[in-house]
Design a protein around this motif. Structure first.
Motif, PDB file in Angstrom:
ATOM      1  N   ILE A  68       3.586  72.943  50.319  1.00  0.00           N
ATOM      2  CA  ILE A  68       4.564  72.289  51.188  1.00  0.00           C
ATOM      3  C   ILE A  68       4.983  70.948  50.592  1.00  0.00           C
ATOM      4  O   ILE A  68       6.172  70.585  50.587  1.00  0.00           O
ATOM      5  CB  ILE A  68       3.974  72.097  52.596  1.00  0.00           C
ATOM      6  N   ALA A  69       4.014  70.204  50.059  1.00  0.00           N
ATOM      7  CA  ALA A  69       4.321  68.896  49.463  1.00  0.00           C
ATOM      8  C   ALA A  69       5.218  69.029  48.250  1.00  0.00           C
ATOM      9  O   ALA A  69       6.096  68.194  48.016  1.00  0.00           O
ATOM     10  CB  ALA A  69       3.023  68.181  49.089  1.00  0.00           C
ATOM     11  N   ASP A  70       5.006  70.072  47.440  1.00  0.00           N
ATOM     12  CA  ASP A  70       5.834  70.271  46.254  1.00  0.00           C
ATOM     13  C   ASP A  70       7.237  70.752  46.605  1.00  0.00           C
ATOM     14  O   ASP A  70       8.186  70.513  45.859  1.00  0.00           O
ATOM     15  CB  ASP A  70       5.162  71.282  45.305  1.00  0.00           C
ATOM     16  N   LYS A  71       7.367  71.437  47.746  1.00  0.00           N
ATOM     17  CA  LYS A  71       8.678  71.984  48.104  1.00  0.00           C
ATOM     18  C   LYS A  71       9.451  71.083  49.057  1.00  0.00           C
ATOM     19  O   LYS A  71      10.659  70.877  48.893  1.00  0.00           O
ATOM     20  CB  LYS A  71       8.509  73.371  48.722  1.00  0.00           C
ATOM     21  N   TYR A  72       8.792  70.534  50.067  1.00  0.00           N
ATOM     22  CA  TYR A  72       9.484  69.796  51.120  1.00  0.00           C
ATOM     23  C   TYR A  72       9.237  68.284  51.077  1.00  0.00           C
ATOM     24  O   TYR A  72       9.861  67.550  51.846  1.00  0.00           O
ATOM     25  CB  TYR A  72       9.080  70.334  52.496  1.00  0.00           C
TER      26      TYR A  72
ATOM     27  N   ALA B 285      12.992  64.986  40.925  1.00  0.00           N
ATOM     28  CA  ALA B 285      12.797  66.370  40.493  1.00  0.00           C
ATOM     29  C   ALA B 285      13.614  67.346  41.336  1.00  0.00           C
ATOM     30  O   ALA B 285      13.994  68.417  40.857  1.00  0.00           O
ATOM     31  CB  ALA B 285      11.314  66.735  40.555  1.00  0.00           C
ATOM     32  N   LYS B 286      13.898  66.975  42.590  1.00  0.00           N
ATOM     33  CA  LYS B 286      14.681  67.828  43.483  1.00  0.00           C
ATOM     34  C   LYS B 286      16.178  67.550  43.407  1.00  0.00           C
ATOM     35  O   LYS B 286      16.968  68.148  44.131  1.00  0.00           O
ATOM     36  CB  LYS B 286      14.198  67.657  44.926  1.00  0.00           C
TER      37      LYS B 286
ATOM     38  N   ARG C  24       7.935  79.857  45.936  1.00  0.00           N
ATOM     39  CA  ARG C  24       7.440  79.808  47.300  1.00  0.00           C
ATOM     40  C   ARG C  24       5.944  79.531  47.240  1.00  0.00           C
ATOM     41  O   ARG C  24       5.299  79.680  46.217  1.00  0.00           O
ATOM     42  CB  ARG C  24       7.717  81.132  48.013  1.00  0.00           C
ATOM     43  N   TRP C  25       5.393  79.148  48.414  1.00  0.00           N
ATOM     44  CA  TRP C  25       3.996  78.732  48.406  1.00  0.00           C
ATOM     45  C   TRP C  25       3.071  79.828  47.901  1.00  0.00           C
ATOM     46  O   TRP C  25       2.096  79.559  47.206  1.00  0.00           O
ATOM     47  CB  TRP C  25       3.583  78.242  49.807  1.00  0.00           C
ATOM     48  N   TRP C  26       3.364  81.092  48.226  1.00  0.00           N
ATOM     49  CA  TRP C  26       2.472  82.172  47.778  1.00  0.00           C
ATOM     50  C   TRP C  26       2.663  82.487  46.299  1.00  0.00           C
ATOM     51  O   TRP C  26       1.896  83.252  45.720  1.00  0.00           O
ATOM     52  CB  TRP C  26       2.666  83.434  48.627  1.00  0.00           C
TER      53      TRP C  26
ATOM     54  N   GLU D 255       6.364  68.824  39.367  1.00  0.00           N
ATOM     55  CA  GLU D 255       6.692  69.922  40.273  1.00  0.00           C
ATOM     56  C   GLU D 255       5.501  70.807  40.606  1.00  0.00           C
ATOM     57  O   GLU D 255       5.552  71.596  41.541  1.00  0.00           O
ATOM     58  CB  GLU D 255       7.828  70.775  39.689  1.00  0.00           C
ATOM     59  N   LEU D 256       4.410  70.660  39.862  1.00  0.00           N
ATOM     60  CA  LEU D 256       3.218  71.473  40.120  1.00  0.00           C
ATOM     61  C   LEU D 256       1.987  70.632  40.439  1.00  0.00           C
ATOM     62  O   LEU D 256       0.914  71.186  40.651  1.00  0.00           O
ATOM     63  CB  LEU D 256       2.906  72.362  38.902  1.00  0.00           C
TER      64      LEU D 256
END
Length: 445
Positions: A83-87, A209-210, A246-248, A381-382
């Motif tokens: 979630i932190a990496d995406k949102y 990065a976003k 995605r998270w998975w 990003e990771l």
């Protein structure tokens, strides 16, 4: 000026002077979340004998309490890391503590052991995100020349939280004899930290990065102004093409990025933290069964945790001089060896307690270096998900480890159990020496 000579926004942030009112505030707010993580994990060692006595549980059944909490943290670590990496770091930074606070309240009101185990699991899911998210956010605001020292110093919050957990448990049981109040004491300060975190800025590295250039520039310009640095031109890195995983899919991305680095991260987290969690979970019970009063066993374990502050100071002083790999490679196996000495010294309680205090120092040299090292192995990003998945693996190992520990304890004895855990640490350190790089002084990317 040629474009190639213009620094990136990331470089500007990592070259700023360190100011306590700026980066130091982020360090403190991030550290308080880490403190609650330590407080909650350590609480399992205090709650297991108390809950077992109230509900008439045997040792393996009572151990399910620690397992549920740590497995919840394992799931939370990779969920919140993704979630932190995406949102964004900021959203995850705040919501982890809110979820923890809600389910800790419900846990204190549990009518039976089954409900208590379920609520401890869900509280763990919330709190499990604190370590990967906090380390990612603090690391991305910290100047590169001080990053190793600051991230290592972050672990100073752990012995504070662990010591508070046992001191509060001993005080509550001595005055009120109600283990539910031990949980209640944590709730108000945790919720207050959640409210403070709502005012935190988003990581400019994440925004860049976003591709959120205007927001990234606003944060960077504010940091430059508040630290008193000389303003200069900079470029915001181009946004990565395509959607992020995605998270998975995060775990697949981590192994695709580098199988060697991901294997190193997982092996180190699993083995080093297994040794520490075994000690936190079972030392009060071990000391009580060796003839020490329960309150005294809580106090001894609290002092052990507090001694970890000395270990963190040693790690912070040496991490930039010695390097991550050497310091971790020496301190982690040594912590396991000291724990073996504790196990063979239980017939002399004073000697055993002295070695427990030594363990508290040595293990807290290893753990902060481990956290700083793994947080530097991955790109922006990771980073949170890389740290989060490593933390997930350690929490699974530490969650199910006590169950296996409780089953094997009467069969093989404590010294051989701790010796087996130490052997695993040595194997992980050898793998790191062969396949992972030194990260001292490297810029984050």
């Amino acid at each position: 000026m040629p474009t190639a000579t213009i620094p990136s926004g990331t470089q500007v942030v990592q070259e700023l002077p360190f100011k306590w009112k700026v980066q130091g505030t982020i360090f403190i707010i991030g550290g308080l979340g880490f403190m609650f993580d330590a407080w909650d994990v350590t609480l399992n060692g205090a709650l297991i004998p108390l809950v077992a006595a109230e509900w008439g549980l045997d040792r393996p059944t009572a151990a399910l309490l620690g397992t549920s909490n740590l497995v919840g943290m394992a799931i939370g670590a990779f969920l919140w890391g993704g979630i932190a990496d995406k949102y964004g770091r900021k959203n995850a930074f705040s919501l982890t503590l809110l979820m923890f606070s809600v389910f800790t309240v419900l846990g204190a009101l549990s009518p039976n052991f089954g409900f208590f185990v379920a609520f401890r699991f869900l509280a763990g899911v919330g709190l499990g995100g604190c370590i990967p998210v906090d380390y990612a956010l603090v690391g991305e605001f910290t100047p590169s020349k001080l990053r190793g020292r600051v991230l290592t110093a972050m672990d100073g919050w752990w012995p504070i939280g662990a010591a508070l957990s046992f001191f509060v448990s001993g005080w509550v049981m001595a005055t009120a004899e109600n283990w539910r109040l031990i949980l209640a004491v944590m709730i108000l300060p945790a919720f207050m930290v959640f409210l403070v975190r709502l005012k935190m800025p988003e990581s400019p590295l994440f925004l860049a990065a976003k591709g959120r250039e205007a927001e990234a520039r606003a944060v960077i310009d504010d940091l430059v102004r508040r630290t008193g640095a000389t303003p200069r031109d900079y470029a915001i890195e181009a946004a990565p093409t395509g959607r992020g995983p995605r998270w998975w899919e995060q775990v697949v991305e981590l192994w695709r990025y580098s199988a060697k680095l991901t294997a190193t991260s997982w092996l180190l987290f699993i083995t080093v933290l297994l040794v520490y969690y075994l000690a936190l979970t079972w030392l009060p019970t071990i000391l009580t069964e060796a003839g020490m009063a329960q309150s005294a066993s809580f106090f001894a374990t609290a002092v052990m945790a507090l001694m970890g502050l000395l270990g963190v100071v040693i790690a912070a002083l040496l991490v930039e001089r010695v390097g991550r790999k050497w310091l971790l490679g020496i301190s982690a196996p040594l912590a396991g060896i000291v724990l073996i000495i504790v196990a063979v010294s239980l017939d002399a309680p004073a000697t055993a307690v002295a070695w427990i205090l030594v363990f508290g120092v040595v293990v807290q040299v290893a753990i902060p270096v481990l956290y700083a090292y793994v947080s530097e192995l991955y790109p922006t990003e990771l980073r949170a998900s890389g740290f989060g998945w490593a933390s997930t693996m350690s929490r699974f190992a530490a969650g199910f480890g006590p169950l296996l520990f409780a089953a094997l304890w009467p069969i093989v004895g404590l010294p051989w159990l701790f010796a087996g855990a130490t052997a695993l640490v040595i194997l992980a350190v050898l793998f790191m020496a062969r396949f992972a790089p030194e990260t001292r002084g490297l810029d984050l990317h």
